[in-house]
Design a protein around this motif. Structure first.
Motif, PDB file in Angstrom:
ATOM      1  N   ARG A   1       1.351   4.376  -2.734  1.00  0.00           N
ATOM      2  CA  ARG A   1       1.193   5.796  -2.401  1.00  0.00           C
ATOM      3  C   ARG A   1       2.454   6.593  -2.722  1.00  0.00           C
ATOM      4  NH1 ARG A   1      -3.449   6.359   0.972  1.00  0.00           N
ATOM      5  NH2 ARG A   1      -4.334   4.302   1.434  1.00  0.00           N
ATOM      6  N   GLN A   2       3.613   5.978  -2.519  1.00  0.00           N
ATOM      7  CA  GLN A   2       4.868   6.654  -2.862  1.00  0.00           C
ATOM      8  C   GLN A   2       5.027   6.804  -4.371  1.00  0.00           C
ATOM      9  OE1 GLN A   2       7.737   4.091  -0.998  1.00  0.00           O
ATOM     10  NE2 GLN A   2       7.687   5.180   0.969  1.00  0.00           N
ATOM     11  N   GLY A   3       4.529   5.843  -5.123  1.00  0.00           N
ATOM     12  CA  GLY A   3       4.580   5.915  -6.582  1.00  0.00           C
ATOM     13  C   GLY A   3       5.973   5.954  -7.162  1.00  0.00           C
TER      14      GLY A   3
ATOM     15  N   SER B   1      -1.825   6.770   6.556  1.00  0.00           N
ATOM     16  CA  SER B   1      -0.662   7.208   5.793  1.00  0.00           C
ATOM     17  C   SER B   1      -0.801   8.688   5.501  1.00  0.00           C
ATOM     18  CB  SER B   1      -0.546   6.422   4.486  1.00  0.00           C
ATOM     19  OG  SER B   1       0.509   6.953   3.688  1.00  0.00           O
TER      20      SER B   1
ATOM     21  N   TYR C   1      -9.477   2.992  -2.221  1.00  0.00           N
ATOM     22  CA  TYR C   1      -8.675   3.028  -3.447  1.00  0.00           C
ATOM     23  C   TYR C   1      -9.532   3.525  -4.617  1.00  0.00           C
ATOM     24  CZ  TYR C   1      -5.296   0.176  -0.857  1.00  0.00           C
ATOM     25  OH  TYR C   1      -4.401  -0.292   0.071  1.00  0.00           O
TER      26      TYR C   1
ATOM     27  N   LEU D   1       0.377   9.990   3.011  1.00  0.00           N
ATOM     28  CA  LEU D   1       0.420  10.086   1.560  1.00  0.00           C
ATOM     29  C   LEU D   1      -0.975   9.910   0.967  1.00  0.00           C
ATOM     30  CD1 LEU D   1       3.562   7.839   0.976  1.00  0.00           C
ATOM     31  CD2 LEU D   1       3.478  10.340   0.905  1.00  0.00           C
ATOM     32  N   PRO D   2      -1.232  10.503  -0.193  1.00  0.00           N
ATOM     33  CA  PRO D   2      -2.529  10.338  -0.854  1.00  0.00           C
ATOM     34  C   PRO D   2      -2.695   8.919  -1.387  1.00  0.00           C
ATOM     35  CG  PRO D   2      -1.019  11.502  -2.291  1.00  0.00           C
ATOM     36  CD  PRO D   2      -0.321  11.379  -0.966  1.00  0.00           C
ATOM     37  N   PRO D   3      -3.908   8.523  -1.752  1.00  0.00           N
ATOM     38  CA  PRO D   3      -4.124   7.182  -2.306  1.00  0.00           C
ATOM     39  C   PRO D   3      -3.300   6.971  -3.570  1.00  0.00           C
ATOM     40  CG  PRO D   3      -6.214   8.222  -1.754  1.00  0.00           C
ATOM     41  CD  PRO D   3      -5.171   9.286  -1.622  1.00  0.00           C
ATOM     42  N   PRO D   4      -3.027   5.714  -3.906  1.00  0.00           N
ATOM     43  CA  PRO D   4      -2.274   5.440  -5.129  1.00  0.00           C
ATOM     44  C   PRO D   4      -2.976   6.014  -6.363  1.00  0.00           C
ATOM     45  CG  PRO D   4      -2.466   3.464  -3.783  1.00  0.00           C
ATOM     46  CD  PRO D   4      -3.370   4.480  -3.171  1.00  0.00           C
ATOM     47  N   ARG D   5      -2.172   6.458  -7.313  1.00  0.00           N
ATOM     48  CA  ARG D   5      -2.714   6.953  -8.576  1.00  0.00           C
ATOM     49  C   ARG D   5      -2.657   5.876  -9.654  1.00  0.00           C
ATOM     50  NH1 ARG D   5       0.259  12.932  -8.676  1.00  0.00           N
ATOM     51  NH2 ARG D   5      -0.729  13.736  -6.766  1.00  0.00           N
TER      52      ARG D   5
ATOM     53  N   ASP E   1       0.841  -1.198   0.000  1.00  0.00           N
ATOM     54  CA  ASP E   1       0.000   0.000   0.000  1.00  0.00           C
ATOM     55  C   ASP E   1       0.880   1.254   0.000  1.00  0.00           C
ATOM     56  OD1 ASP E   1      -2.751   1.438   0.876  1.00  0.00           O
ATOM     57  OD2 ASP E   1      -1.115   2.172   2.152  1.00  0.00           O
ATOM     58  N   THR E   2       1.934   1.238   0.829  1.00  0.00           N
ATOM     59  CA  THR E   2       2.836   2.395   0.905  1.00  0.00           C
ATOM     60  C   THR E   2       3.585   2.594  -0.404  1.00  0.00           C
ATOM     61  OG1 THR E   2       3.093   2.017   3.288  1.00  0.00           O
ATOM     62  CG2 THR E   2       4.712   3.439   2.218  1.00  0.00           C
TER      63      THR E   2
END
Length: 400
Positions: A197-199, A334, A364, A336-340, A193-194
């Motif tokens: 979010r980090q992408g 987190s 998500y 951080l924003p949700p994954p893109r 998940d992290t």
């Protein structure tokens, strides 16, 4: 596996498990001198791991189990070690024979290890032999979390989920994978998940089979339907009466760690007291001789024995303090924003709570796959490797 990074001085070393005979002698001696408590007063697991379960597990471990299974099973696979951010990271790396295979980094959790993923290697890397097609193949990277298994033990604070996620991105870069996907369950779901979010550059999509962010604030999730109310009730039960291990390791890992390094029986009891579904499946495997799927006596003891022989009970417990302790963000949260990127999620019926689709969609926004497996629980890759592999194929098919 020579890469430009190796030529620049970054070394990826082949690794072979070698267990000294003295370590096995010590395990036998400590098992033989186990001190047993009297029988629990409750008729179920309310007070913890039942004495009959532990006696049956001990009997098989001490009298019948082949102690070098960990060595032989891991050494049948290509293993490597590379130093990332001051810690030696152990990983299994199996490249598919299918040329267009999609690189996949898959992260275990606690009380798991790469052991629990061994039987999913075949279905993922060679799907043509397991009901899939060549187009479903993955190049598979299975790292051991820092402080787990044959990875090094962190010697400083700070190895939280975010740091591990960055290390995994670096590992994939070193292996020359410029486009890949990631998967995880349990702690591995938090790492994955992290990562999403980090992408990091090259990460094309993620998949998890535990909705870790739901732990943070379940009351904020949809609760209008029967499936949602059932999930909330199950999650409340876990948080009020089933997460003793979680609280202890997130707040006092060193304390429990003394027992985990001193007594193999204590380590085994601690490791199988995770969730109701998996506990009763493990108990059935030992007491009644009836395994659930791939969750056999030998496979269960492979994992416990790996923890014992590597002496990583305490360091693995400390990973909870790093990820979920008093100074860490609330469990599952987190900054951080949700994954893109595309996100896949699969729910298994024996999981701690069965995630409804509405929860996965709320957390998500880029959810592209929601699967509901017919069998399996918290340790899905371990218990049902074929079903688990089928879910991953479906989740990542559109990204090929």
């Amino acid at each position: 596996m020579t890469t430009p990074e190796q030529q620049a001085g970054i070394v990826i070393r082949p690794f072979t498990v070698q267990i000294p005979e003295e370590a096995l002698d010590d395990l036998r001696r400590r098992l033989a001198t186990t001190r047993w408590p009297n029988r629990e007063l409750a008729g179920d697991r309310t007070q913890g791991v039942q004495l009959a379960t532990m006696e049956a597990l001990w009997q098989y471990w001490a009298k019948e189990y082949e102690e070098r299974r960990v060595e032989s099973r891991l050494n049948a696979l290509p293993q490597y070690v590379t130093e990332i951010d001051g810690v030696d990271i152990h990983f299994v790396h199996v490249r598919s024979e299918h040329e267009d295979a999609l690189p996949l980094i898959m992260t275990h959790g606690w009380p798991g290890s790469v052991i629990e993923m061994i039987d999913s290697v075949g279905p993922l890397t060679d799907p043509t032999k397991h009901g899939g097609t060549a187009a479903d193949a993955f190049h598979l990277v299975l790292p051991s979390l820092p402080g787990y298994g044959f990875s090094g033990l962190p010697t400083e604070l700070g190895w939280d989920l975010a740091r591990t996620a960055r290390a995994w991105a670096e590992l994939m870069r070193r292996l020359g994978y410029d486009r890949y996907v990631a998967q995880g369950g349990d702690v591995g779901a938090g790492v994955t998940d992290t990562m999403g979010r980090q992408g990091p550059e090259g990460l094309a999509g993620i998949h998890t089979n535990l909705l870790v962010p739901a732990l943070n604030d379940p009351s904020s999730l949809p609760a209008t339907g029967e499936a949602e109310r059932a999930a909330l009730a199950a999650l409340k039960t876990f948080q009020t009466s089933g997460n003793g291990y979680f609280i202890e390791m997130a707040t006092r890992p060193q304390t429990i760690g003394y027992a985990l390094l001193d007594s193999p029986s204590a380590l085994a009891a601690w490791m199988i007291d995770h969730d109701t579904d998996s506990y009763y499946k493990i108990a059935s495997a030992f007491v009644d001789g009836r395994p659930s799927g791939n969750l056999t006596r030998d496979h269960i003891l492979d994992n416990i024995t790996a923890y014992w022989l590597t002496g990583t009970g305490t360091s693995a417990a400390r990973s909870y303090w790093e990820a979920y302790g008093p100074d860490a963000p609330a469990a599952g949260s987190s900054p951080l924003p949700p994954p893109r990127i595309p996100v896949g999620f699969s729910t298994f019926p024996g999981e701690i709570w069965r995630t409804p689709r509405s929860w996965a969609e709320a957390i998500y926004p880029t959810l592209t796959h929601f699967g509901e497996a017919a069998r399996g629980g918290h340790f899905a890759a371990w218990e049902e490797p074929e079903l688990f592999a089928a879910e991953l194929r479906a989740a990542f098919r559109q990204l090929r």
